[in-house]
Design an enzyme around this catalytic site. Structure first.
Site, PDB file in Angstrom:
ATOM      1  N   GLY A   4     -22.735 -31.383   8.782  1.00 47.01           N
ATOM      2  CA  GLY A   4     -21.908 -30.054   8.829  1.00 47.01           C
ATOM      3  C   GLY A   4     -23.071 -29.104   9.355  1.00 47.01           C
ATOM      4  CB  CYS A   5     -22.652 -26.274  11.601  1.00 43.62           C
ATOM      5  SG  CYS A   5     -21.033 -25.530  11.088  1.00 43.62           S
ATOM      6  CG  ASN A   6     -22.107 -23.609   7.061  1.00 39.32           C
ATOM      7  OD1 ASN A   6     -22.576 -22.881   8.009  1.00 39.32           O
ATOM      8  ND2 ASN A   6     -20.850 -23.754   6.761  1.00 39.32           N
ATOM      9  CB  THR A  52     -28.299 -24.051   9.015  1.00 43.09           C
ATOM     10  OG1 THR A  52     -27.466 -24.107  10.063  1.00 43.09           O
ATOM     11  CG2 THR A  52     -29.211 -22.630   9.231  1.00 43.09           C
TER      12      THR A  52
END
Lengths: 342, 342, 342, 342
Positions: A148-150, A153
């Site tokens: 997932g992109c979150n 991060t």
């Protein structure tokens, strides 16, 4: 030697981003592009910004001859992805950008996504695609699950700290500010320019966002015991970018030193001097992740801020980075472009 | 063979854009970067988005040893540029991004810019830098004058039509919509986010914009008689992009045919199917120019719309395209990256 | 004395804008709000920004008792509006915000909207709702047809000039820049923040926009002979605002004088000093229209620029202005709020 | 009865916002407007959005005759404000919008602002201007110190909880997302549209923002013992709005109940149903503050989110609310306008 790839689900933002990146890649060639509802159209019709490229016409997945394909990117919606991947040739290298193969435990998958997993055999062999931390496994993997992109991060901001034991594991807060392209090309009122451009807000408040499944899995694995973080995403009026402001208990200098050591040789992770804060405008359109560390005025508290482009480092750039590893290419090939600023 | 270049005025947006582009260029290497007021700083301090690059520290122009430099990009303010260029080695290849060497007639220069030209010798030898139309002259030029970004956009939309005689030369209206990075990094109230983001407006209304000097010079030259166009620029709340809506009297099909022929072999000009309108979101960050043609409901009237990125095709991309020509490289080297969308 | 009103179609942007305005109106009270698909919901659920107001719950039109209603605002989609209005009590005062009753000639309606008109009786009695020019008719009208927002803007910039004969009627070009709320709350890809915020483009290029029907009707009527204008709208990344840049042939001073005389007593029209250009940021959220006039460098050519807020002066503010006239109230009541800047 | 007011520093955003609000106020009249550097200009020249209003010409402070003034708003920069206020008539009612009189302890003032206080006499009598919590003191005050906009937002989200003892006082984190108008009309690179619109970032990271002085003072006073919060502001690409995401340890239902009780009679505070998150788009241009409460998945942790418009409720709206109290008017007069959406 040129590698031929297919991109399934090429009519979404992550599909377009893959094409943008691969168009500059010296040894990867796009052999097939699928989009079920837009089959028959050219990419120029769907994405006029790609009209200068010679690309295969969009087709249905069933029309692709996979015998000549070296690797397949799946940029399909979750749930669809597992069904498609279960039916693909079982020796085809795959980088999946969906959520379907991220969670190792099928019960966790069902808990967060609401349906039983339909491709358990494939799920078993999948490798978690956070390149910087699963590099060796990815090199020999057949199926890699893009993160997932979150989740990416947050992990860049926390994994080395959890591994090194320099923060309190029971008091971690991730306050994320996400740009709107992370929501994809879906048509919802709160994604309209009229509603978003002068409005921002939290969503999935209270720990209901599905990327928490990844945080729980990975952080607990590193720590060797259960770790649960607080995570509140916010939608802000920008197109690309995720900024994670992470509140931890630990010494800022020790945290900075830990990052410096962990990321010393990483080509895409840039650690800022202590006290400096990253901005999403400095990573847009690139595969870089900027990380800043600052001591709070309250002793023993530290703020870590990580910024990356959700469509590049958070998704399609990560996917290409993994493909490079799987295909025996240099990991950074086609990914060193500078951010677009302003 | 590697060419060494210097960039003078590297702390502005066009300077940063040059660095972004050259960083991906296989045979050009940045040997020196100047910025008078920021001399001594690193580029990472001025432009954190470039922090992953190894770049020379910013210096004053006087500190540069030009003996090892093959070509110099001047991204300085106009008026300063001519003074600097007059003092540079007279055999140094130069691409100037300022307005100083665009106008062939010193009287016209003084009329539009308000001061007598201070580098008349250099002005005489300068070649107008619209690559697609001055390709051969640029190849052998020592000093190339980059065009205005608005001027480039308007010329892509009109030069072939004037040359082919398919439009009325006395009734041409250019209504331009310009993004804000074209105004540079200057600090003005109307460039503040708070004032611009929900506000747009015309400026230099009535034919006072300096790029008219270029239109007059070039269109009259092509037509072989004086041609004066109406030109009204507007500032819109976007960062990159120029969209020129051009109102002409002429037959739409003949106009489309004329473009098709004129731009058949141009790598950076994309002519859309008749009736389609380009959008700035499809050229952002790239060196492409999209052109659309539509017949109006009033017989004999046609709308031509051209879109390009003011910092790339309108400025630094054009500069690199010209440098490629001057250095004997392939014209497209380092410039074929796809636009960033979304 | 308090007037009771109903708003049909209250879940769209123009409905919400009506509620915002009427909430401040001293003598108008909202008695009913309809929204077919959202019937049963509160306005606070649909529009949380209105949650401080005590408002009737949304209902279906069929549930409204019109016997106690003094005036009804119809903010329904066109075609639906005519069907609904045909079925409403025939003595009920109505301000319609749709396109259904703007065109006097049913053939013209069918030409621009594609379907035969289904409420011809009502269409006959409708008064065109451009308050400044139909004031007396509106006062005694039962059914007032709110104008198109683009149509209003163009007419403020041209009607006095056509009436006074100070411009060439055969060479009028309207280049409009429209903010996105004018497209309503409809879910389309090009209205997504990710696609619009860094992209702008022309649409309905070539004279196909339906508001041309209004221009043709009104301008021809004033001129006493057919007048056809060129009209190209552009979508720009802002929420509220229309900026019309109008290219005419005529003397700038005579044009400015004509406006000064025509609008001397108009409370909502602000004529700027000659040479000044209006900006949408100066009218946002208000019922004002700013008009600027500038002479072009080409003798005999003039640029007129008009700016207004599409949702207020271009739609719901105009509707309330008309309702004031119809109800015997002061025309400006509830409409003199200053624009929101920044 | 009409009250005459002066606004000092009328050429900034808070000055313009005061004029916008007062223009709708039935019993307050603007008698004087000052702006040292723009003295002699009209407000229409400085703020064209106010051109429909009849307003006094801008003058220097020294030119104002305060004998007929009932109340003076000071919208001057801090430090200047204290010097000006020390020299004003000592019986003049004043609402100061600067930071100069917010901190009760001169040592704290000097610590956060870097200079010794130059108006200690006035500082002693100043009342902290958070209307909802200092209502009675404000009614009888001569000098009211408007709060910081971030400080106001944070206090609305925390004061009742601290007073009621329902949260852990030693573990409070405020993550704020601030729109850009809060930075005022100052000319800085990071406030340019080109740099901000696609970029967001933290600033004053680590507990260095001056509004912490207010938090420390007020929270410690309520708690009866020192309370220090963590506070990280972020600049996001929007014009108006502050969104405070507050992480506390306490029971969500108890927290929601506490708010419900504390704010039951407050006209400007809207408590959302538990689990709902506010958005800045729903308070823009209004004097309302929306508050949401959600339980985190981790037991005992709660997220409180408060949203308000920094220029209205966070600054000029609050100032007018206080002026109403000081002048014996209804507190809400002129302040009940609905938010502008979209």
């Amino acid at each position: 030697m040129t590698h031929k790839v297919a991109i399934l689900g090429a009519s979404g933002y992550t599909g377009a981003e893959l094409v943008r990146l691969i168009a500059q890649h010296p040894t990867i060639e796009i052999a097939a592009l699928s989009a079920e509802r837009k089959a028959g159209m050219t990419m120029a019709e769907v994405f006029p910004h790609l009209r200068h490229l010679e690309l295969p016409r969009l087709c249905k997945i069933g029309e692709i001859d996979f015998s000549g394909i070296d690797l397949c990117f799946c940029a399909l919606p979750h749930k669809t992805s597992q069904e498609v991947i279960a039916a693909l040739p079982q020796d085809l290298k795959i980088v999946d950008l969906s959520a379907d193969f991220r969670l190792r435990d099928p019960a966790e998958y069902e808990k967060w996504y609401g349906n039983p997993h339909a491709a358990l055999a494939q799920q078993k062999e999948a490798v978690y695609g956070l390149s910087e931390f699963y590099r060796e496994e990815i090199k020999s993997a057949r199926l890699v699950a893009g993160t997932g992109c979150n989740a990416a991060t947050g992990q860049f901001a926390l994994r080395p700290l959890i591994a090194a034991g320099v923060i309190d594991l029971d008091d971690i807060i991730l306050d994320l500010k996400c740009a709107v392209s992370g929501a994809g090309r879906s048509l919802k009122e709160n994604l309209l320019h009229a509603e978003l451009s002068e409005g921002y807000h939290g969503y999935a408040v209270g720990g209901t966002h599905r990327h928490l499944g990844e945080f729980d899995q990975e952080f607990s694995k590193i720590a060797g015991r259960p770790v649960k973080v607080q995570f509140t995403p916010h939608l802000v009026p920008a197109n690309r970018g995720i900024l994670a402001t992470v509140y931890v208990k630990g010494d800022a200098q020790a945290i900075h030193d830990t990052f410096a050591k962990a990321y010393a040789d990483e080509p895409f992770i840039e650690l800022l001097p202590i006290g400096e804060a990253p901005s999403t405008r400095h990573i847009r359109g690139s595969n870089f992740c900027h990380i800043g560390v600052a001591a709070d005025r309250i002793e023993g508290r530290t703020i870590v801020i990580a910024a990356l482009d959700n469509l590049t480092k958070g998704s399609s750039g990560q996917a290409l980075q993994n493909a490079n590893l799987m295909l025996g290419e240099e990991e950074t090939t086609g990914l060193m472009m500078a951010p677009l600023f302003p």
